[in-house]
Write an enzyme that holds these catalytic residues in place. Sequence first.
Site, short mmCIF file in Angstrom:
data_model
loop_
_atom_site.label_atom_id
_atom_site.label_comp_id
_atom_site.label_asym_id
_atom_site.label_seq_id
_atom_site.Cartn_x
_atom_site.Cartn_y
_atom_site.Cartn_z
N PRO A 180 0.83 -1.22 0.00
CA PRO A 180 0.00 0.00 0.00
C PRO A 180 0.86 1.26 0.00
O PRO A 180 1.99 1.24 0.52
CB PRO A 180 -0.78 -0.10 1.32
CG PRO A 180 -0.01 -1.04 2.18
CD PRO A 180 0.73 -1.97 1.26
N ASP A 181 0.36 2.36 -0.59
CA ASP A 181 1.08 3.63 -0.43
C ASP A 181 0.64 4.26 0.89
O ASP A 181 0.03 3.58 1.74
CB ASP A 181 0.88 4.54 -1.67
CG ASP A 181 -0.54 5.06 -1.81
OD1 ASP A 181 -1.37 4.83 -0.92
OD2 ASP A 181 -0.82 5.71 -2.84
N PHE A 182 0.97 5.51 1.12
CA PHE A 182 0.68 6.13 2.41
C PHE A 182 -0.59 6.95 2.39
O PHE A 182 -1.43 6.84 3.27
CB PHE A 182 1.87 7.02 2.84
CG PHE A 182 3.11 6.22 3.07
CD1 PHE A 182 3.34 5.62 4.30
CD2 PHE A 182 4.02 6.01 2.05
CE1 PHE A 182 4.46 4.83 4.51
CE2 PHE A 182 5.15 5.23 2.25
CZ PHE A 182 5.37 4.64 3.48
N ARG A 183 -0.75 7.79 1.35
CA ARG A 183 -1.77 8.83 1.41
C ARG A 183 -2.96 8.63 0.50
O ARG A 183 -3.86 9.48 0.49
CB ARG A 183 -1.11 10.20 1.14
CG ARG A 183 -0.12 10.57 2.22
CD ARG A 183 0.60 11.87 2.00
NE ARG A 183 1.56 12.11 3.09
CZ ARG A 183 2.77 11.54 3.17
NH1 ARG A 183 3.19 10.74 2.21
NH2 ARG A 183 3.55 11.78 4.21
N HIS B 136 14.95 7.70 1.83
CA HIS B 136 14.38 7.51 3.16
C HIS B 136 14.93 6.25 3.83
O HIS B 136 14.26 5.65 4.66
CB HIS B 136 12.85 7.50 3.09
CG HIS B 136 12.27 8.84 2.72
ND1 HIS B 136 10.96 9.04 2.37
CD2 HIS B 136 12.86 10.06 2.66
CE1 HIS B 136 10.77 10.33 2.11
NE2 HIS B 136 11.91 10.97 2.26
N ASN C 190 11.12 4.85 -1.35
CA ASN C 190 10.60 3.56 -0.91
C ASN C 190 11.67 2.75 -0.17
O ASN C 190 12.86 2.88 -0.43
CB ASN C 190 10.09 2.76 -2.11
CG ASN C 190 8.99 3.50 -2.84
OD1 ASN C 190 8.41 4.44 -2.29
ND2 ASN C 190 8.71 3.10 -4.06
N ASP D 128 11.24 -0.67 0.02
CA ASP D 128 10.98 -2.07 -0.35
C ASP D 128 12.13 -2.69 -1.16
O ASP D 128 12.12 -3.89 -1.42
CB ASP D 128 9.65 -2.18 -1.13
CG ASP D 128 9.57 -1.23 -2.33
OD1 ASP D 128 10.58 -1.06 -3.03
OD2 ASP D 128 8.48 -0.66 -2.55
P1 OAD Z 1 2.18 8.79 -0.91
O1 OAD Z 1 1.25 7.73 -0.44
O2 OAD Z 1 2.18 10.07 -0.19
O3 OAD Z 1 1.85 9.11 -2.44
C1 OAD Z 1 1.70 8.10 -3.40
C2 OAD Z 1 1.31 8.76 -4.72
O4 OAD Z 1 1.30 7.76 -5.72
C3 OAD Z 1 -0.06 9.42 -4.71
O5 OAD Z 1 0.00 10.65 -5.40
C4 OAD Z 1 -0.94 8.40 -5.46
O6 OAD Z 1 -1.99 9.02 -6.16
C5 OAD Z 1 0.06 7.81 -6.41
N1 OAD Z 1 -0.23 6.42 -6.83
C6 OAD Z 1 -0.67 5.37 -6.10
N2 OAD Z 1 -0.76 4.26 -6.85
C7 OAD Z 1 -0.34 4.60 -8.10
C8 OAD Z 1 -0.19 3.91 -9.33
N3 OAD Z 1 -0.47 2.60 -9.46
N4 OAD Z 1 0.26 4.60 -10.40
C9 OAD Z 1 0.55 5.92 -10.31
N5 OAD Z 1 0.44 6.63 -9.19
C10 OAD Z 1 0.00 5.99 -8.08
O7 OAD Z 1 3.63 8.13 -0.99
P2 OAD Z 1 5.04 8.87 -1.07
O8 OAD Z 1 4.95 10.10 -1.90
O9 OAD Z 1 6.04 7.85 -1.44
O10 OAD Z 1 8.12 8.37 4.54
O11 OAD Z 1 5.27 9.27 0.44
C11 OAD Z 1 6.45 9.94 0.82
C12 OAD Z 1 6.88 9.54 2.20
O12 OAD Z 1 5.81 9.71 3.13
C13 OAD Z 1 7.21 8.06 2.35
O13 OAD Z 1 8.53 7.78 1.95
C14 OAD Z 1 7.01 7.81 3.81
C15 OAD Z 1 5.77 8.61 4.06
O14 OAD Z 1 5.65 9.13 5.31
C16 OAD Z 1 8.71 7.65 5.50
O15 OAD Z 1 8.42 6.51 5.74
C17 OAD Z 1 9.79 8.35 6.20
#
Ligand code: OAD
Length: 269
Positions: free
Chosen positions: A38-41, A131, A112, A114
Amino acid sequence: PSNGKPDLSTMADYITKGGVSSVVVMVGAGISTAAGIPDFRSPKTGLYHNLSRLKLPYAEAVFDIDYFRKQPEAFYTLAQELYPGKFKPTLFHSFLKVLEEKGILRRVYTQNIDTLEEIAGVEADKVVYAHGSFAENHCIDCHAEMSKEDLREIMEKDDIPRCKKCKGLVKPDIVFFGENLPARFFKLLDNDLSAADLVIVAGTSLQVHPFASLPSQVSCPRILFNLEAVGDFGRRKTDVIRLGACDEGIRDLADQCGWGKRLTELWES
Ligand code: OAD
């Protein structure tokens, strides 16, 4: 293109007609969601929306160093789920390897942890873990190292890893809020950004600094592959924005560069 704006086919021409020798790629959690991480936001599916079971004061506390000192259990619950090893690289990760094979990958800056970039075959010196990662673990007090094997064994017993010397808490070298980014990030960044002749940004919300400001620091053409528009993309006439799943966007770019077959081979291997 008819409206005069650059698009992916303009970029494919720029890449394949010799204009590009130094691609810098900047990525986040969105390039790994297709691998099942999963992503974060993202609303509904993002980790920060699904942490209620950890009873955090606020979602990002799970990566906050002060909160970790008080409640390390929350991070370790999550770490067990996210621990590398069980996931397979996505098409986007394999595209990084294609760029490397073509001799034009300057660097991948990834937020990431991973390590799917390296699992996809990209050389370690081409990747900057902005990170941090699970590769090393240290005591947060005396900084003594704990091996990956020891940490994993303790974690899998649902215990909290503690320093053998001082009993302090041990944490993987993942950058928490309130901590510095790795020295390697700062060492390579300036030269990489000035050398870049193409920047590809993908799968990141560009919410977390200093990473969030990287795309705006370059003056070369930029492509964004993301579900949503982020950062200052769109403000420059030379920007190309491909909204949607990054695997679909990158498939399109690879096909237009004539690299589609190689991309599939690498991804299936
Ligand atoms: P976010 O979850 O903040 O953002 C993920 C982005 O990817 C969003 O804009 C989604 O719309 C997009 N997205 C998701 N699935 C996708 C797909 N299949 N194709 C294209 N886009 C997609 O994640 P990060 O930006 O990586 O920090 O978050 C940054 C940091 O915040 C992370 O490294 C983590 C977190 O707190 C730490 O762990 C220190």
